[in-house]
Design an enzyme around this catalytic site. Structure first.
Site, PDB file in Angstrom:
ATOM      1  CB  SER A  89      13.634 -29.427 -16.014  1.00 32.69           C
ATOM      2  OG  SER A  89      13.982 -28.088 -15.803  1.00 32.69           O
ATOM      3  CG  ASP A 120      18.096 -26.539 -21.325  1.00 34.20           C
ATOM      4  OD1 ASP A 120      17.359 -25.652 -20.835  1.00 34.20           O
ATOM      5  OD2 ASP A 120      17.825 -27.748 -21.252  1.00 34.20           O
ATOM      6  CG  HIS A 145      13.937 -27.063 -20.793  1.00 35.13           C
ATOM      7  ND1 HIS A 145      15.139 -27.004 -20.124  1.00 35.13           N
ATOM      8  CD2 HIS A 145      13.015 -27.425 -19.863  1.00 35.13           C
ATOM      9  CE1 HIS A 145      14.944 -27.288 -18.855  1.00 35.13           C
ATOM     10  NE2 HIS A 145      13.668 -27.562 -18.676  1.00 35.13           N
TER      11      HIS A 145
END
Length: 518
Positions: free
Chosen positions: A238, A456, A486
């Protein structure tokens, strides 16, 4: 309200905040030598250091010792050791004041060691020292040939972490309306944002101007040197993907095997990130409704109506606290990070429709990292301090209100909150932001593996392709997983895991555009 522009990585260790922001330099020591074109001022204004680093930094010997328990986690097992790395407070003055970065490491378990593999779990501001030992079972195959290394980035956790307000003030701020409908609510919302920034200024002092993603990327290269590695091998999740891209831009010829999972869109500015997340969370919520046999549009309307009722009439909970509209949004968002949590969302929404906000509040507290005693972690403080130093864009309330209709068209459930967040997140911040969009172009770097997950919510799938384009031809290699939640690695896809492991362990670069089914 939790600031959802920064994503969260659902890992084996639990839910760790990760992000959508990042930063960049103007092309570091390696970048200049690689023929990298200078970015425009709109892309980056951070000034890198070109001065040689003193030997007191590059030749430091780390004192590895048994790790101690922290407020947020118990001491890890005997295979883990902790140390403190000295880095410059200000990278433009590498011989000046230093600060300490907390590191954790477990040596490779096999005999054919490749080197160190650094992990960033996102945020910005997630603690690698706390997360790395918990995540080890998910990367046990990598551990055979790599030393696993996690660290708390500057301004986070044990690395000069920042606490901008106390627990009571955090809880009191839950009553502030994050989607103001009146001038009085708007003033209260913006004043709360300004108060938070002032608290950060008082708590962090000079450090507040030196916690950017560029600073952390330079810390990583010093870490590489001190750990004894010729190339940096790295796994970023991320927000950690943007950090990895910035590192590759600054030091393309020192870039080894980099995996970027749940990729941030480096072409999006602060408003663009908020729009991306509104789109991503709504897409995930629609997928959730479809999985339960509901019509997504009808489910979204029903949820938006619930949130509208909560705006004026918060629900009671078993704890005695009220479930506000903002806390409910946070509670809805958390289970979207992992498909395995969708049944919890079903129960929480039903309970809220029946007049009890307890389950949604419990989900919100998990996201906000609030324990049973009412103590909150400092992750969100570090997150805001880092991202507001990175981001130059400061949308005014007037410009925000002009965009709200667009946000609501993108997402009838999350649009209003993420739209207002663009005005409040860095409102009246004590230090100026550094860039509009980060520079990640990395000509001359080795191939970097980018993983995009079609479902996601926090870092929508399209970000992987945009990162590949920005890194440059022959550098970004895309791997797609048709999944939910995610991130992709360690989520049950043998295709994804085996591709990543082959790349990191053997240097096997997959065909660009490879797709792994759900």
């Amino acid at each position: 309200m939790a600031r959802h522009r920064r994503g969260a990585a659902a890992l084996a260790a639990g839910l760790l905040l990760t992000g959508c922001g990042g930063a960049s330099g103007t092309g570091g020591d390696e970048g200049k030598g690689s023929g990298s074109p200078p970015p425009s001022a709109a892309r980056s204004t951070a000034t890198p250091s070109s001065a040689a680093l003193p030997s007191s930094l590059t030749s430091q010997r780390l004192d590895w010792h048994r790790c101690k328990a922290t407020d947020s986690s118990p001491a890890p097992g005997d295979t883990w050791r902790c140390a403190t790395l000295k880095v410059p407070l200000d990278w433009s003055d590498p011989g000046g004041r230093t600060i300490g970065l907390a590191l954790v490491r477990a040596r490779a378990t096999g005999g054919d060691r490749i080197g160190s593999l650094l992990f960033n779990f996102g945020g910005p501001g997630a603690s690698g020292v706390s997360a790395m030992p918990y995540f080890e079972p998910s990367v046990s195959a990598l551990h055979e040939r790599y030393d696993l290394v996690g660290w708390d980035p500057r301004g986070a956790g044990a690395s000069e972490g920042v606490r901008c307000r106390g627990d009571r003030d955090i809880e009191a701020a839950e009553a502030v309306d994050a989607t103001p409908d009146t001038p009085a609510e708007e003033r209260a919302y913006l004043q709360d944002a300004a108060d938070f920034g002032e608290g950060c200024r008082k708590a962090a002092g000079p450090l507040l101007a030196h916690v950017s993603t560029t600073d952390t990327a330079r810390d990583m290269d010093l870490m590489r040197q001190v750990l004894g590695d010729q190339k940096l091998h790295y796994f970023g999740m991320s927000y950690g993907t943007e950090l990895g891209g910035v590192y590759a831009h600054l030091f393309p010829r020192r870039t080894g095997r980099l995996v970027l999972d749940a990729v941030v869109d480096p072409t999006a500015d602060a408003v663009g990130h908020a729009e991306n997340q509104a789109r991503g969370f709504q897409r995930a919520l629609d997928d959730y409704f479809a999985s339960t046999g509901q019509d997504p549009a009808r489910g979204a309307r029903k949820t938006a109506a619930l949130l509208k009722r909560l705006d004026t009439a918060p629900l009671p909970t078993s704890s005695g606290r009220k479930l506000t509209q903002s806390l409910a949004v946070t509670g809805i968002i958390l289970p979207l990070y992992s498909e395995s949590s969708w049944p919890r969302l079903t129960d929480a929404l039903k309970s809220a429709e029946d007049g009890d906000g307890s389950q949604l509040l419990a989900l919100a507290d998990e996201y906000d990292d609030r324990d049973a005693s009412g103590h909150y972690s400092t992750v969100s403080h570090s997150q805001r301090a880092i991202s507001c130093l990175d981001e130059r864009q400061r949308p005014t309330p007037a410009r925000t209100k002009a965009r709200l209709a667009r946000f609501e068209r993108i997402s009838p459930v999350f649009g209003d909150f993420l739209g207002w967040d663009t005005a409040g997140w860095c409102h009246d911040w004590p230090v100026p932001g550094q860039y509009d969009t980060p520079e990640v172009a990395a000509p001359g770097a080795a191939p970097i593996l980018l993983i995009g997950n079609t479902g996601d919510p926090a870092t929508p799938y399209e970000g992987a392709h945009r990162m590949a384009e920005e890194l440059g031809r022959g550098v970004g290699v895309e791997l797609t997983w048709k999944g939910e939640g995610h991130g992709a690695y360690g989520r049950g896809s043998d295709c994804v895991d085996s591709t990543v492991n082959a790349y990191l362990l053997n240097g096997s670069v997959p065909k660009d555009g490879k797709v792994c089914g759900s």
